[in-house]
Design an enzyme around this catalytic site. Sequence first.
Site, PDB file in Angstrom:
ATOM      1  N   ASP A 190       9.069   1.809  22.359  1.00  0.00           N
ATOM      2  CA  ASP A 190       7.621   1.881  22.520  1.00  0.00           C
ATOM      3  C   ASP A 190       7.274   3.356  22.732  1.00  0.00           C
ATOM      4  OD1 ASP A 190       4.997   1.901  23.481  1.00  0.00           O
ATOM      5  OD2 ASP A 190       5.209  -0.047  24.462  1.00  0.00           O
ATOM      6  N   LYS A 215      -4.296   3.744  22.336  1.00  0.00           N
ATOM      7  CA  LYS A 215      -4.141   4.889  23.228  1.00  0.00           C
ATOM      8  C   LYS A 215      -4.330   6.198  22.450  1.00  0.00           C
ATOM      9  CE  LYS A 215      -3.288   1.423  25.911  1.00  0.00           C
ATOM     10  NZ  LYS A 215      -1.942   0.924  26.198  1.00  0.00           N
TER      11      LYS A 215
HETATM   12  C1  LIG Z   1      -1.308  -0.306  26.275  1.00  0.00           C
HETATM   13  C2  LIG Z   1       0.135  -0.396  26.038  1.00  0.00           C
HETATM   14  C3  LIG Z   1       0.693  -1.476  25.340  1.00  0.00           C
HETATM   15  C4  LIG Z   1      -0.134  -2.646  24.844  1.00  0.00           C
HETATM   16  O1  LIG Z   1      -1.044  -2.262  23.882  1.00  0.00           O
HETATM   17  P1  LIG Z   1      -2.467  -3.008  23.676  1.00  0.00           P
HETATM   18  O2  LIG Z   1      -3.058  -2.263  22.547  1.00  0.00           O
HETATM   19  O3  LIG Z   1      -3.213  -2.917  24.972  1.00  0.00           O
HETATM   20  O4  LIG Z   1      -2.161  -4.440  23.341  1.00  0.00           O
HETATM   21  C5  LIG Z   1       2.057  -1.473  25.126  1.00  0.00           C
HETATM   22  N1  LIG Z   1       2.841  -0.478  25.587  1.00  0.00           N
HETATM   23  C6  LIG Z   1       2.344   0.563  26.265  1.00  0.00           C
HETATM   24  C7  LIG Z   1       3.264   1.639  26.739  1.00  0.00           C
HETATM   25  C8  LIG Z   1       0.982   0.649  26.512  1.00  0.00           C
HETATM   26  O5  LIG Z   1       0.492   1.683  27.213  1.00  0.00           O
END
Ligand SMILES: *Cc1c(COP(=O)(O)O)cnc(C)c1O
Length: 404
Positions: A190, A215
Amino acid sequence: MNNKPPAGRDVTPPSAIDSPYDIETRAIHAGQEPDAETGALMTPIYANSTYEQDAPGDHRGYEYSRTGNPTRSDLEANLASLENGSHARCFSSGMGAINTVLNLLSAGDHVVAGDDVYGGTHRILTGTYEQYDVETTFVDTTDHDAVRESMREGTELVWVETPTNPLMRVNDIAALSEIADEYDALCAVDNTFATPYLQRPLEHGADIVCQSLTKYLGGHSDTVGGALIVDDAELDEEIGYYQNAVGATPGPFDDFLVLRGTKTLPVRMDRHCENARELAQWLDENEDVDHVYYPGLESHPQHELAAAQMDDFGGMLSFEFDGSLEEASTVVSETEVFTLAESLGGVESLIEQPAAMTHAAVPREERLAAGLTDGLIRVSVGIESIDDLKRDLESAFDAARTQR
Ligand SMILES: *Cc1c(COP(=O)(O)O)cnc(C)c1O
């Protein structure tokens, strides 16, 4: 596996590996050609559910927008290029992307994941996939012996986040990919906190990169989205099957917004990093602050690794305000430039208190043992004036101090 990626519109993403261009150039141009008919520079918002066929099955690359949409294709090509992958697939949220990785598993499979992964990732692994007989072992992924000990026959996936939330631990992608490889497991990273501008996990041996486009890639806190990027056509086809079969696909307007965001990713990230570095140093010297968690500080336990694995240290940091839970709550409530909100990665600065917000459900003893103290404050450092950001925090600290 009957889902063919749509063909007909620049659908083979220009692999960054084959591209002569730097990431700043690819952010703006990869996957985006002026429209052949009109010369329009920007990818249109293809607000279509369906597409004309000349004869049954004889179409121009698109049949139905859950399966493929031209706006989405351009975004996918752009993201594949930024992550130095061959293929990307977009989803309606980061969680939609994460769920699709887990769709690759079968009952009886085992997952090894970091013990400080994103809350939604923890929830889907325990709350959803456990009932399908997919078990997860959560482990400190900076401890490679512990990771090795968690691996077993049937371990099919190692899930890694780096830097992690909220203590900004940095995980060694190459080492963890190697461990996963030894067990024939996939390694998924991730990469939401770092973004491809600062870190490209596929270059370090990861099999799948996951992004919450919500993000930094969207970058303006105005849309929700997710993506999976790989460097393997077969794996992409399997992901594409579930993208279409499960159907957590984004709409074209959201794809358009993210495409608009990725163009400025490099300039935004430069400023996020510059502001975060300066704020981290300022906080480090502030007498109201006990500890600062930022990979760019030499005091960070994985500073060397971060310097080797990342091109810069990112815009996220946490610090311990020297005070009670209530006093730290005052700090996050009193800021005026920093907005009190969850999420991260937008141009505006956000502030939150894990003990009272994102991690409030964790029992206090457990929370403290994990290093999440009452006074811990997490900030997503925006691209405003650094002097305004410092002044804003200083006056919030003053407000908390006068409470004593
Ligand atoms: C926000 C986030 C997610 C999930 O993403 P969404 O777009 O809110 O579903 C997954 N991993 C990390 C590190 C995040 O900050």
